[in-house]
Design a protein around this motif. Structure first.
Motif, PDB file in Angstrom:
ATOM      1  N   ILE A   1       0.579  78.197  88.591  1.00 37.31           N
ATOM      2  CA  ILE A   1      -0.156  78.549  87.382  1.00 37.31           C
ATOM      3  C   ILE A   1      -1.602  78.145  87.610  1.00 37.31           C
ATOM      4  O   ILE A   1      -1.882  77.054  88.126  1.00 37.31           O
ATOM      5  CB  ILE A   1       0.408  77.840  86.140  1.00 37.31           C
ATOM      6  CG1 ILE A   1       1.648  78.569  85.605  1.00 37.31           C
ATOM      7  CG2 ILE A   1      -0.637  77.716  85.033  1.00 37.31           C
ATOM      8  CD1 ILE A   1       2.322  77.885  84.438  1.00 37.31           C
ATOM      9  N   PHE A   2      -2.526  79.026  87.237  1.00 33.02           N
ATOM     10  CA  PHE A   2      -3.946  78.688  87.212  1.00 33.02           C
ATOM     11  C   PHE A   2      -4.430  78.786  85.770  1.00 33.02           C
ATOM     12  O   PHE A   2      -4.111  79.743  85.058  1.00 33.02           O
ATOM     13  CB  PHE A   2      -4.767  79.658  88.069  1.00 33.02           C
ATOM     14  CG  PHE A   2      -4.667  79.414  89.540  1.00 33.02           C
ATOM     15  CD1 PHE A   2      -5.547  78.564  90.187  1.00 33.02           C
ATOM     16  CD2 PHE A   2      -3.682  80.052  90.278  1.00 33.02           C
ATOM     17  CE1 PHE A   2      -5.453  78.349  91.551  1.00 33.02           C
ATOM     18  CE2 PHE A   2      -3.575  79.847  91.651  1.00 33.02           C
ATOM     19  CZ  PHE A   2      -4.467  78.992  92.288  1.00 33.02           C
ATOM     20  N   SER A   3      -5.222  77.809  85.349  1.00 34.68           N
ATOM     21  CA  SER A   3      -5.842  77.836  84.031  1.00 34.68           C
ATOM     22  C   SER A   3      -7.351  77.831  84.208  1.00 34.68           C
ATOM     23  O   SER A   3      -7.915  76.909  84.799  1.00 34.68           O
ATOM     24  CB  SER A   3      -5.406  76.631  83.200  1.00 34.68           C
ATOM     25  OG  SER A   3      -6.074  76.620  81.946  1.00 34.68           O
ATOM     26  N   PHE A   4      -7.986  78.886  83.715  1.00 40.77           N
ATOM     27  CA  PHE A   4      -9.442  79.018  83.794  1.00 40.77           C
ATOM     28  C   PHE A   4     -10.010  79.119  82.380  1.00 40.77           C
ATOM     29  O   PHE A   4     -10.061  80.185  81.787  1.00 40.77           O
ATOM     30  CB  PHE A   4      -9.831  80.268  84.591  1.00 40.77           C
ATOM     31  CG  PHE A   4      -9.284  80.326  85.986  1.00 40.77           C
ATOM     32  CD1 PHE A   4      -9.653  79.388  86.939  1.00 40.77           C
ATOM     33  CD2 PHE A   4      -8.392  81.322  86.360  1.00 40.77           C
ATOM     34  CE1 PHE A   4      -9.155  79.445  88.232  1.00 40.77           C
ATOM     35  CE2 PHE A   4      -7.897  81.395  87.651  1.00 40.77           C
ATOM     36  CZ  PHE A   4      -8.281  80.449  88.594  1.00 40.77           C
ATOM     37  N   TYR A   5     -10.368  77.971  81.816  1.00 42.25           N
ATOM     38  CA  TYR A   5     -10.997  77.899  80.488  1.00 42.25           C
ATOM     39  C   TYR A   5     -10.093  78.444  79.376  1.00 42.25           C
ATOM     40  O   TYR A   5     -10.577  78.932  78.359  1.00 42.25           O
ATOM     41  CB  TYR A   5     -12.361  78.590  80.494  1.00 42.25           C
ATOM     42  CG  TYR A   5     -13.460  77.678  81.014  1.00 42.25           C
ATOM     43  CD1 TYR A   5     -13.339  77.080  82.260  1.00 42.25           C
ATOM     44  CD2 TYR A   5     -14.587  77.407  80.268  1.00 42.25           C
ATOM     45  CE1 TYR A   5     -14.319  76.232  82.746  1.00 42.25           C
ATOM     46  CE2 TYR A   5     -15.575  76.560  80.740  1.00 42.25           C
ATOM     47  CZ  TYR A   5     -15.432  75.969  81.979  1.00 42.25           C
ATOM     48  OH  TYR A   5     -16.406  75.125  82.464  1.00 42.25           O
ATOM     49  N   TYR A   6      -8.792  78.332  79.582  1.00 44.90           N
ATOM     50  CA  TYR A   6      -7.857  78.623  78.495  1.00 44.90           C
ATOM     51  C   TYR A   6      -8.016  77.530  77.444  1.00 44.90           C
ATOM     52  O   TYR A   6      -8.140  76.342  77.780  1.00 44.90           O
ATOM     53  CB  TYR A   6      -6.434  78.665  79.039  1.00 44.90           C
ATOM     54  CG  TYR A   6      -5.406  79.160  78.061  1.00 44.90           C
ATOM     55  CD1 TYR A   6      -5.396  80.489  77.646  1.00 44.90           C
ATOM     56  CD2 TYR A   6      -4.422  78.309  77.560  1.00 44.90           C
ATOM     57  CE1 TYR A   6      -4.438  80.961  76.759  1.00 44.90           C
ATOM     58  CE2 TYR A   6      -3.461  78.764  76.676  1.00 44.90           C
ATOM     59  CZ  TYR A   6      -3.477  80.095  76.274  1.00 44.90           C
ATOM     60  OH  TYR A   6      -2.521  80.550  75.394  1.00 44.90           O
ATOM     61  N   ARG A   7      -8.013  77.887  76.156  1.00 45.55           N
ATOM     62  CA  ARG A   7      -8.405  76.947  75.110  1.00 45.55           C
ATOM     63  C   ARG A   7      -7.286  76.056  74.593  1.00 45.55           C
ATOM     64  O   ARG A   7      -7.562  75.088  73.877  1.00 45.55           O
ATOM     65  CB  ARG A   7      -9.011  77.727  73.934  1.00 45.55           C
ATOM     66  CG  ARG A   7     -10.380  78.310  74.247  1.00 45.55           C
ATOM     67  CD  ARG A   7     -10.937  79.086  73.073  1.00 45.55           C
ATOM     68  NE  ARG A   7     -12.351  79.394  73.259  1.00 45.55           N
ATOM     69  CZ  ARG A   7     -13.099  80.058  72.387  1.00 45.55           C
ATOM     70  NH1 ARG A   7     -12.554  80.504  71.258  1.00 45.55           N
ATOM     71  NH2 ARG A   7     -14.368  80.293  72.618  1.00 45.55           N
TER      72      ARG A   7
END
Length: 324
Positions: free
Chosen positions: A79-85
């Protein structure tokens, strides 16, 4: 290598571009609905995905059923999270075979938490950066995979600094993703005891305290100027937003009264060849602070915006007045 992506903002697009360019398979993207009333100065991950034919979903709570099951069905290696709030809970973080990675907008362990780009400017830092790290239930606390530093110029705003960090994120991912694609993920401890944590900022946090030094007030102004709500004070009972200003030193020995408005510039004379030649120095309001002056370059007051010399015109009649 299969990667489910949680993304939003420009950084979400930067991250997706990098993954696709390095051959990652993205079976599913999770984002947020674009709010039509938000001042959305950044790109739309949902629109980007639709243009690329990527399946994108915008659940209100990805930690609630049926989303954990749907994530398992996507069978992600990562899983990659890029600026998910939103925060991801343990059930979701445990789904990928190789772990969950997050891109954070600071050099961890410094400036963990919310709004790091704004906070580093408020605090007058001269360097920040981006960090890719393993995700845990505790925010920004997992092992560090890699970092890319970004210098902060004295005239950087949150917007110009964010643009720099987008480039740094792309460079960081280009350097790391080939190795990650082989399943070789570097990691080192993230010593949060040596770092700092900051919460989210609210519009009220932009209120100017004129007893602070001029440089500190300037740092606040550039941290929350457009596209953010702006630093503000009050004049004659109405809010006044300072969109831009310049800190100036005070002459030695002067006693300052923080918040007092002075007018600088106007007609002057220059001695040339024994004669006094008239010159005109641009007029600007300057405000006394706890240490030095703040020269107002762009303000908004009573629905009127003024820049440069027009600021003096808008505040005409308030010389020797005072901001609270």
């Amino acid at each position: 290598m299969r990667a489910v992506v949680f993304g939003y903002h420009n950084m979400g697009i930067v991250g997706l571009r990098a993954l696709l360019s390095h051959g990652f398979e993205v079976p599913m993207v999770v984002s947020h609905e674009d709010d039509p009333v938000e001042n959305r100065w950044f790109g739309s991950v949902a629109e980007f995905c639709r243009s690329r034919g990527l399946p994108v979903f915008c659940p209100k709570d990805v930690n609630a059923a049926p989303w954990p099951s749907r994530l398992r069905e996507a069978a992600p290696d990562l899983i990659f999270s890029f600026y998910y709030r939103s925060m991801l809970k343990k059930e979701v973080l445990d789904i990928p075979r190789l772990g969950a990675l997050n891109l954070h907008g600071s050099l961890l362990p410094k400036y963990r938490g919310r709004a790091p780009v704004n906070w580093v400017l408020v605090k007058g830092e001269t360097e920040t950066g981006v960090t890719l790290h393993f995700m845990t239930e505790k925010p920004d606390a997992g092992d560090i995979v890699g970092q890319e530093a970004v210098p902060i110029a004295f005239d950087d705003t949150a917007l110009t600094l964010f643009r720099k960090m987008e480039g740094a994120a792309a460079r960081l991912l280009d350097g790391l993703l080939p190795r990650i694609a082989r399943g070789d993920i570097p990691r080192r401890p993230n010593d949060i005891a040596r770092g700092s944590y900051f919460g989210g900022r609210r519009p009220e946090d932009g209120r100017i305290d004129w007893s602070r030094p001029a440089v500190e007030i300037y740092n606040l102004v550039r941290a929350v100027t457009r596209p953010y709500p702006g630093a503000f004070t009050e004049l004659d009972g109405d809010p006044l937003t300072v969109w831009w200003a310049v800190p100036l030193p005070a002459p030695p020995g002067i006693t300052l009264s923080p918040g007092t408005i002075r007018m600088a510039g106007g007609p002057s004379f220059l001695m040339a060849g024994g004669c006094a030649a008239p010159v005109r120095v641009p007029r600007r309001p300057i405000v006394e602070t706890g240490d030095g002056f703040l020269q107002l370059e762009e303000i908004e007051w009573r629905s009127r915006t003024a820049r440069g010399e027009a600021v003096a015109g808008l505040l005409a009649g308030h010389a020797d007045g005072r901001f609270p």
